[in-house]
Design a protein around this motif. Structure first.
Motif, PDB file in Angstrom:
ATOM      1  N   ALA A 163       0.744  -0.856   0.188  1.00 39.66           N
ATOM      2  CA  ALA A 163      -0.323   0.303   0.005  1.00 39.66           C
ATOM      3  C   ALA A 163       0.737   1.444   0.326  1.00 39.66           C
ATOM      4  O   ALA A 163       1.019   2.059  -0.330  1.00 39.66           O
ATOM      5  N   ALA A 164       2.027   1.174   0.290  1.00 37.76           N
ATOM      6  CA  ALA A 164       2.953   1.898   0.729  1.00 37.76           C
ATOM      7  C   ALA A 164       3.346   3.098  -0.710  1.00 37.76           C
ATOM      8  O   ALA A 164       3.599   4.052  -1.129  1.00 37.76           O
ATOM      9  N   VAL A 165       3.532   2.102  -1.699  1.00 37.15           N
ATOM     10  CA  VAL A 165       3.519   1.992  -2.764  1.00 37.15           C
ATOM     11  C   VAL A 165       3.108   2.837  -3.336  1.00 37.15           C
ATOM     12  O   VAL A 165       2.661   3.434  -4.633  1.00 37.15           O
ATOM     13  N   ILE A 166       1.881   1.564  -3.895  1.00 37.72           N
ATOM     14  CA  ILE A 166       0.484   1.976  -4.391  1.00 37.72           C
ATOM     15  C   ILE A 166      -0.474   3.886  -4.215  1.00 37.72           C
ATOM     16  O   ILE A 166      -0.967   4.251  -4.863  1.00 37.72           O
ATOM     17  N   THR A 167      -0.019   4.263  -2.891  1.00 37.86           N
ATOM     18  CA  THR A 167      -0.675   5.114  -2.007  1.00 37.86           C
ATOM     19  C   THR A 167      -0.058   6.475  -3.313  1.00 37.86           C
ATOM     20  O   THR A 167      -1.310   7.389  -3.840  1.00 37.86           O
ATOM     21  N   TYR A 168       0.952   6.704  -3.770  1.00 41.48           N
ATOM     22  CA  TYR A 168       1.416   7.077  -4.577  1.00 41.48           C
ATOM     23  C   TYR A 168       1.340   7.836  -6.208  1.00 41.48           C
ATOM     24  O   TYR A 168       1.294   8.140  -7.058  1.00 41.48           O
ATOM     25  N   THR A 169       0.237   6.375  -5.916  1.00 36.84           N
ATOM     26  CA  THR A 169      -0.713   6.435  -8.064  1.00 36.84           C
ATOM     27  C   THR A 169      -1.720   6.899  -7.936  1.00 36.84           C
ATOM     28  O   THR A 169      -2.576   6.813  -8.941  1.00 36.84           O
ATOM     29  N   LEU A 170      -2.361   7.548  -6.264  1.00 33.22           N
ATOM     30  CA  LEU A 170      -3.840   7.990  -6.817  1.00 33.22           C
ATOM     31  C   LEU A 170      -3.706   9.092  -6.808  1.00 33.22           C
ATOM     32  O   LEU A 170      -4.199  10.297  -5.851  1.00 33.22           O
ATOM     33  N   TYR A 171      -3.343   9.805  -8.068  1.00 37.42           N
ATOM     34  CA  TYR A 171      -3.424  10.552  -8.805  1.00 37.42           C
ATOM     35  C   TYR A 171      -4.197  10.605  -9.980  1.00 37.42           C
ATOM     36  O   TYR A 171      -4.533   9.951 -10.701  1.00 37.42           O
ATOM     37  N   THR A 172      -5.323  11.997 -10.474  1.00 33.03           N
ATOM     38  CA  THR A 172      -5.574  11.985 -11.643  1.00 33.03           C
ATOM     39  C   THR A 172      -4.962  12.216 -12.844  1.00 33.03           C
ATOM     40  O   THR A 172      -3.310  12.045 -12.458  1.00 33.03           O
ATOM     41  N   GLU A 173      -4.731  12.024 -14.138  1.00 30.29           N
ATOM     42  CA  GLU A 173      -4.404  11.693 -14.944  1.00 30.29           C
ATOM     43  C   GLU A 173      -3.558  13.307 -14.691  1.00 30.29           C
ATOM     44  O   GLU A 173      -2.651  13.418 -16.150  1.00 30.29           O
ATOM     45  N   GLY A 174      -4.104  14.793 -14.399  1.00 34.50           N
ATOM     46  CA  GLY A 174      -3.398  15.643 -13.878  1.00 34.50           C
ATOM     47  C   GLY A 174      -2.225  15.714 -13.555  1.00 34.50           C
ATOM     48  O   GLY A 174      -1.668  16.630 -13.778  1.00 34.50           O
ATOM     49  N   GLY A 175      -2.327  14.729 -13.044  1.00 34.60           N
ATOM     50  CA  GLY A 175      -0.916  15.248 -11.948  1.00 34.60           C
ATOM     51  C   GLY A 175      -1.817  15.489 -10.550  1.00 34.60           C
ATOM     52  O   GLY A 175      -0.890  15.896 -10.023  1.00 34.60           O
ATOM     53  N   GLN A 176      -2.385  15.580 -10.093  1.00 35.26           N
ATOM     54  CA  GLN A 176      -3.578  16.689  -9.033  1.00 35.26           C
ATOM     55  C   GLN A 176      -3.949  15.351  -7.982  1.00 35.26           C
ATOM     56  O   GLN A 176      -4.519  14.312  -8.482  1.00 35.26           O
TER      57      GLN A 176
END
Length: 272
Positions: A221-234
């Motif tokens: 989960a520590a790595v997956i957390t950093y993928t929870l962004y929108t397509e615009g990087g927000q």
């Protein structure tokens, strides 16, 4: 008198500011997952469960929590077992330079951290075909935590009365039976403390899993957390807040359970 009153007012003001500094983020983490359109402000939620449904529908969110559980529990079990055996041996066997060796291990584990040793560790994982392997990651994390765990557990072992072991030895108990039936029950608070410490270290570890696990289905989960962004990087606040809450709950529950059952202390044995 005036100086005393002003000093007390300043002290309590500082305490209030520090409490607010740590409390407001926690309030946001609790409230935002239940808000339909969360922002960076702390506000009363409208108690919707849509954010939890979105996290449940995410292909990697919930599986990553399971991966974190596997890595954390696997590492904690190895650390507790190996550290307890090593600490018992160092506590009972008189070796030349024993204390110097123990402090050297602790010092080296503090200076040469996983980040500093990342290149040789990565090369070693490549040579042993442990890249993209959860078992390989568990072994590497265990090696990094062992020195400090041995140092902590040795104090518990030193406080255990040797007379109990001598009595068991008279009745024919083997060394492993003595450790299992005599020593381990006496140092359970220490084992619990080291276990929670190991789980917390692995649960929040990002760098090692990020570099050694390329398969997204194996990442924690520590790595997956950093993928929870929108397509615009927000930052997707609804996903991040909800996943962050789910990510925090297991460690908090584990801490409360172990603290209530065993307590956290840095001394062991029986009062004599």
């Amino acid at each position: 008198m005036t100086r005393f009153v002003l000093g007390r007012i300043g002290f309590y003001t500082l305490i209030a500011v520090l409490l607010a500094f740590f409390t407001i983020p926690l309030l946001w983490l609790v409230a935002a997952p239940f808000t339909s359109d969360p922002t960076y402000e702390v506000k009363v939620p409208d108690f919707t469960l849509d954010n939890f449904r979105a996290v449940a529908e995410h292909p990697y969110a919930l599986p990553s929590l399971y991966n974190s559980l596997v890595l954390s529990v696997g590492t904690a079990v190895l650390v507790v077992v190996l550290a307890s055996l090593a600490a018992y041996a160092l506590s009972r066997v008189r070796l030349p330079g024993r204390d110097a060796l123990l402090y050297a291990l602790l010092l080296l584990s503090s200076i040469i951290t996983g980040t500093a040793a990342m290149v040789p560790l990565f090369q070693l994982a490549v040579e042993l075909n442990l890249i993209d392997s959860q078992l390989g990651l568990i072994l590497i994390l265990t090696g990094g935590l062992l020195p400090a765990a041995i140092f902590m557990l040795k104090d518990f072992m030193d406080s255990t009365p040797k007379s109990y072991e001598e009595s068991a030895r008279v009745f024919g108990a083997t060394p492993l039976q003595i450790v299992r039936h005599v020593v381990v029950p006496l140092v359970r608070p220490g084992l619990a403390t080291v276990g929670v410490w190991a789980v917390a270290n692995v649960w929040g570890n990002f760098l090692m899993p990020y570099l050694l696990l390329s398969d997204v289905e194996k990442q924690p989960a520590a790595v997956i957390t950093y993928t929870l962004y929108t397509e615009g990087g927000q930052a997707n606040l609804s996903m991040l807040s909800t996943f962050g809450l789910l990510y925090s709950v297991p460690v908090v529950l584990m801490y409360l359970f172990v603290s209530k059952k065993y307590g956290f202390r840095f001394h062991g044995g029986i009062k004599r």
